[in-house]
Design a protein around this motif. Structure first.
Motif, PDB file in Angstrom:
ATOM      1  N   LEU A 224     -88.140  48.632  98.410  1.00  0.00           N
ATOM      2  CA  LEU A 224     -86.904  49.053  97.543  1.00  0.00           C
ATOM      3  C   LEU A 224     -85.919  50.315  98.145  1.00  0.00           C
ATOM      4  CD1 LEU A 224     -86.379  49.981  94.668  1.00  0.00           C
ATOM      5  CD2 LEU A 224     -88.967  52.090  95.161  1.00  0.00           C
ATOM      6  N   ASP A 225     -84.881  50.058  97.936  1.00  0.00           N
ATOM      7  CA  ASP A 225     -84.227  50.105  98.789  1.00  0.00           C
ATOM      8  C   ASP A 225     -83.306  51.608  97.961  1.00  0.00           C
ATOM      9  OD1 ASP A 225     -83.754  50.031 101.049  1.00  0.00           O
ATOM     10  OD2 ASP A 225     -82.015  48.053 100.395  1.00  0.00           O
ATOM     11  N   VAL A 226     -83.734  53.347  98.068  1.00  0.00           N
ATOM     12  CA  VAL A 226     -83.555  54.320  97.153  1.00  0.00           C
ATOM     13  C   VAL A 226     -81.599  55.297  98.152  1.00  0.00           C
ATOM     14  CG1 VAL A 226     -83.859  56.699  95.391  1.00  0.00           C
ATOM     15  CG2 VAL A 226     -84.928  54.895  96.095  1.00  0.00           C
ATOM     16  N   ILE A 227     -81.120  54.597  96.929  1.00  0.00           N
ATOM     17  CA  ILE A 227     -79.740  55.954  97.813  1.00  0.00           C
ATOM     18  C   ILE A 227     -79.698  57.563  97.056  1.00  0.00           C
ATOM     19  CG2 ILE A 227     -77.528  56.212  98.438  1.00  0.00           C
ATOM     20  CD1 ILE A 227     -77.500  53.329  98.427  1.00  0.00           C
ATOM     21  N   GLU A 228     -79.598  58.361  97.725  1.00  0.00           N
ATOM     22  CA  GLU A 228     -79.662  59.425  96.755  1.00  0.00           C
ATOM     23  C   GLU A 228     -78.243  59.744  96.144  1.00  0.00           C
ATOM     24  OE1 GLU A 228     -81.158  64.175  96.622  1.00  0.00           O
ATOM     25  OE2 GLU A 228     -81.527  62.693  98.668  1.00  0.00           O
ATOM     26  N   GLY A 229     -78.436  60.656  94.892  1.00  0.00           N
ATOM     27  CA  GLY A 229     -76.867  60.272  94.527  1.00  0.00           C
ATOM     28  C   GLY A 229     -76.677  61.764  93.818  1.00  0.00           C
ATOM     29  N   ALA A 230     -75.294  62.543  93.279  1.00  0.00           N
ATOM     30  CA  ALA A 230     -76.116  63.416  92.471  1.00  0.00           C
ATOM     31  C   ALA A 230     -77.318  63.165  91.145  1.00  0.00           C
ATOM     32  CB  ALA A 230     -74.326  63.838  91.541  1.00  0.00           C
ATOM     33  N   PHE A 231     -76.997  64.194  90.825  1.00  0.00           N
ATOM     34  CA  PHE A 231     -77.668  64.276  89.146  1.00  0.00           C
ATOM     35  C   PHE A 231     -76.996  65.836  88.253  1.00  0.00           C
ATOM     36  CE2 PHE A 231     -79.855  67.588  92.074  1.00  0.00           C
ATOM     37  CZ  PHE A 231     -80.031  68.747  90.287  1.00  0.00           C
ATOM     38  N   SER A 232     -77.543  65.938  86.803  1.00  0.00           N
ATOM     39  CA  SER A 232     -77.077  66.316  86.232  1.00  0.00           C
ATOM     40  C   SER A 232     -77.604  66.482  84.964  1.00  0.00           C
ATOM     41  CB  SER A 232     -75.535  66.426  85.334  1.00  0.00           C
ATOM     42  OG  SER A 232     -76.257  64.885  84.390  1.00  0.00           O
ATOM     43  N   SER A 233     -78.403  68.366  84.508  1.00  0.00           N
ATOM     44  CA  SER A 233     -79.053  68.554  84.178  1.00  0.00           C
ATOM     45  C   SER A 233     -78.588  68.158  82.693  1.00  0.00           C
ATOM     46  CB  SER A 233     -79.778  69.729  84.263  1.00  0.00           C
ATOM     47  OG  SER A 233     -79.859  70.249  85.242  1.00  0.00           O
ATOM     48  N   ARG A 234     -80.255  68.458  81.643  1.00  0.00           N
ATOM     49  CA  ARG A 234     -79.567  68.096  80.588  1.00  0.00           C
ATOM     50  C   ARG A 234     -80.654  68.314  79.136  1.00  0.00           C
ATOM     51  NH1 ARG A 234     -82.493  63.189  78.915  1.00  0.00           N
ATOM     52  NH2 ARG A 234     -83.533  62.100  80.656  1.00  0.00           N
ATOM     53  N   ALA A 235     -80.026  68.958  77.958  1.00  0.00           N
ATOM     54  CA  ALA A 235     -80.879  69.369  77.015  1.00  0.00           C
ATOM     55  C   ALA A 235     -80.713  69.167  75.448  1.00  0.00           C
ATOM     56  CB  ALA A 235     -81.388  70.985  76.977  1.00  0.00           C
ATOM     57  N   GLY A 236     -81.962  69.219  75.203  1.00  0.00           N
ATOM     58  CA  GLY A 236     -81.712  68.653  73.247  1.00  0.00           C
ATOM     59  C   GLY A 236     -82.268  69.714  72.869  1.00  0.00           C
ATOM     60  N   PHE A 237     -81.801  70.061  71.462  1.00  0.00           N
ATOM     61  CA  PHE A 237     -82.476  71.512  70.819  1.00  0.00           C
ATOM     62  C   PHE A 237     -82.200  71.501  69.344  1.00  0.00           C
ATOM     63  CE2 PHE A 237     -80.069  72.954  73.319  1.00  0.00           C
ATOM     64  CZ  PHE A 237     -78.780  73.637  73.371  1.00  0.00           C
ATOM     65  N   SER A 238     -82.676  72.224  68.528  1.00  0.00           N
ATOM     66  CA  SER A 238     -82.500  71.720  67.180  1.00  0.00           C
ATOM     67  C   SER A 238     -81.938  73.760  66.649  1.00  0.00           C
ATOM     68  CB  SER A 238     -83.288  71.731  65.677  1.00  0.00           C
ATOM     69  OG  SER A 238     -83.463  70.642  66.480  1.00  0.00           O
ATOM     70  N   MET A 239     -80.249  73.878  65.779  1.00  0.00           N
ATOM     71  CA  MET A 239     -80.573  74.921  66.439  1.00  0.00           C
ATOM     72  C   MET A 239     -79.960  75.369  64.780  1.00  0.00           C
ATOM     73  SD  MET A 239     -77.866  76.112  68.964  1.00  0.00           S
ATOM     74  CE  MET A 239     -76.264  74.793  68.297  1.00  0.00           C
ATOM     75  N   LEU A 240     -80.538  76.451  64.236  1.00  0.00           N
ATOM     76  CA  LEU A 240     -80.282  77.651  62.721  1.00  0.00           C
ATOM     77  C   LEU A 240     -78.704  77.706  63.250  1.00  0.00           C
ATOM     78  CD1 LEU A 240     -83.539  78.734  61.888  1.00  0.00           C
ATOM     79  CD2 LEU A 240     -82.766  76.633  61.603  1.00  0.00           C
ATOM     80  N   LEU A 241     -77.935  77.668  62.082  1.00  0.00           N
ATOM     81  CA  LEU A 241     -76.016  78.059  62.245  1.00  0.00           C
ATOM     82  C   LEU A 241     -76.283  78.993  60.913  1.00  0.00           C
ATOM     83  CD1 LEU A 241     -74.576  74.939  63.457  1.00  0.00           C
ATOM     84  CD2 LEU A 241     -75.254  76.820  65.182  1.00  0.00           C
ATOM     85  N   ARG A 242     -75.147  80.182  61.471  1.00  0.00           N
ATOM     86  CA  ARG A 242     -74.927  80.994  60.165  1.00  0.00           C
ATOM     87  C   ARG A 242     -74.087  80.054  59.826  1.00  0.00           C
ATOM     88  NH1 ARG A 242     -75.810  84.009  64.526  1.00  0.00           N
ATOM     89  NH2 ARG A 242     -77.129  86.764  63.935  1.00  0.00           N
ATOM     90  N   ALA A 243     -73.769  80.668  58.782  1.00  0.00           N
ATOM     91  CA  ALA A 243     -71.965  79.841  57.974  1.00  0.00           C
ATOM     92  C   ALA A 243     -71.036  80.094  58.948  1.00  0.00           C
ATOM     93  CB  ALA A 243     -72.783  80.317  56.402  1.00  0.00           C
ATOM     94  N   SER A 244     -70.854  80.936  59.190  1.00  0.00           N
ATOM     95  CA  SER A 244     -69.584  81.435  59.976  1.00  0.00           C
ATOM     96  C   SER A 244     -69.686  80.900  61.497  1.00  0.00           C
ATOM     97  CB  SER A 244     -69.197  82.662  59.954  1.00  0.00           C
ATOM     98  OG  SER A 244     -71.036  83.326  61.526  1.00  0.00           O
ATOM     99  N   GLU A 245     -70.541  80.188  61.166  1.00  0.00           N
ATOM    100  CA  GLU A 245     -70.857  79.635  63.096  1.00  0.00           C
ATOM    101  C   GLU A 245     -70.655  78.075  62.511  1.00  0.00           C
ATOM    102  OE1 GLU A 245     -73.464  81.987  65.379  1.00  0.00           O
ATOM    103  OE2 GLU A 245     -74.407  81.200  64.541  1.00  0.00           O
TER     104      GLU A 245
END
Length: 245
Positions: A224-245
């Motif tokens: 197995l060969d692994v070449i380390e690269g960059a990474f990016s964080s991510r997130a997923g969530f549900s929000m309660l929004l005001r009507a104005s938003e």
């Protein structure tokens, strides 16, 4: 259902006019000169960005406009922490400092992808009232778990971010950020902006993770060969929004 507030930060783009001073030199390569002839592969600095010549006998061609003669290699070391990319870092052994005059009200400073730092100090200096904010974050190596066994025997890791809020940096003030650390001191992002609470709340069940851009495969022997690269964080969530938003 359990909800909690979500805080967001609207960033301010730091321009050269805002950067009062820095102990990180801007001497990565020679400054581009109109009368100098450059060969293929030569590197120059123009307006805080590194450019590589891709043409022979390259004379009098502005690196910004002559895109067929020059290729951008990204910002110089001093400016990498302002490029909004977490993977690139401004590096300097031992210590570095930045003094910024934003020109507008901000209340938040965030440092991300911090490597090799032992402490980060943020101060806000008013021209009349002197220092109105002074806070230091100590980035100690801490155990991964909780309890006496973890304290004595578990792996310890150093924090890779530091967040400062309630700065009250009004127009006319200057923000001073001082970094102390080891020989591998590096800062990925220096974020200055306005923090506010967003939405009525975040629903329970938020998910966080990251995208990994490393390359994985097997060679002709099956190893197995692994070449380390960059990474990016991510997130997923549900929000309660005001009507104005």
């Amino acid at each position: 259902m359990s909800i909690s507030k979500l805080s967001s930060v609207k960033p301010v783009i730091v321009t050269p006019a805002m950067l009062v001073s820095s102990t990180v030199p801007e001497n990565d390569h020679p400054v581009w000169l109109n009368a100098t002839t450059y060969a293929v592969g030569q590197l120059v600095i123009y307006e805080h960005v590194i450019y590589e010549s891709v043409a022979a006998s390259n004379t009098g061609n502005n690196p910004i406009t002559a895109t067929d003669k020059w290729r951008s290699r990204g910002p110089v070391n001093r400016w990498k922490l302002f490029d909004k990319s977490i993977s690139s870092q401004t590096k300097q052994a031992g210590s570095m400092s930045y003094r910024i005059k934003v020109g507008k009200s901000v209340n938040y400073v965030g440092l991300l992808n911090v490597i090799g730092a032992t402490s980060i100090r943020v101060r806000v200096v008013h021209p009349t009232y002197g220092e109105i904010y002074d806070k230091t974050a100590n980035l100690r190596r801490l155990p991964l778990g909780v309890g006496w066994w973890s304290f004595y025997f578990s792996e310890r890791r150093t924090a890779t971010k530091a967040l400062f809020d309630n700065l009250n940096a009004i127009p006319g003030t200057e923000i001073l950020i001082d970094f102390l650390g080891a020989a591998n001191l590096g800062i990925g992002v220096l974020l200055v902006g306005v923090k506010r609470e967003f939405t009525l709340g975040v629903k329970q069940g938020a998910r966080v993770g990251f995208d990994d851009y490393s390359k994985k495969g097997r060679n002709e022997y099956g190893d197995l060969d692994v070449i380390e690269g960059a990474f990016s964080s991510r997130a997923g969530f549900s929000m309660l929004l005001r009507a104005s938003e």
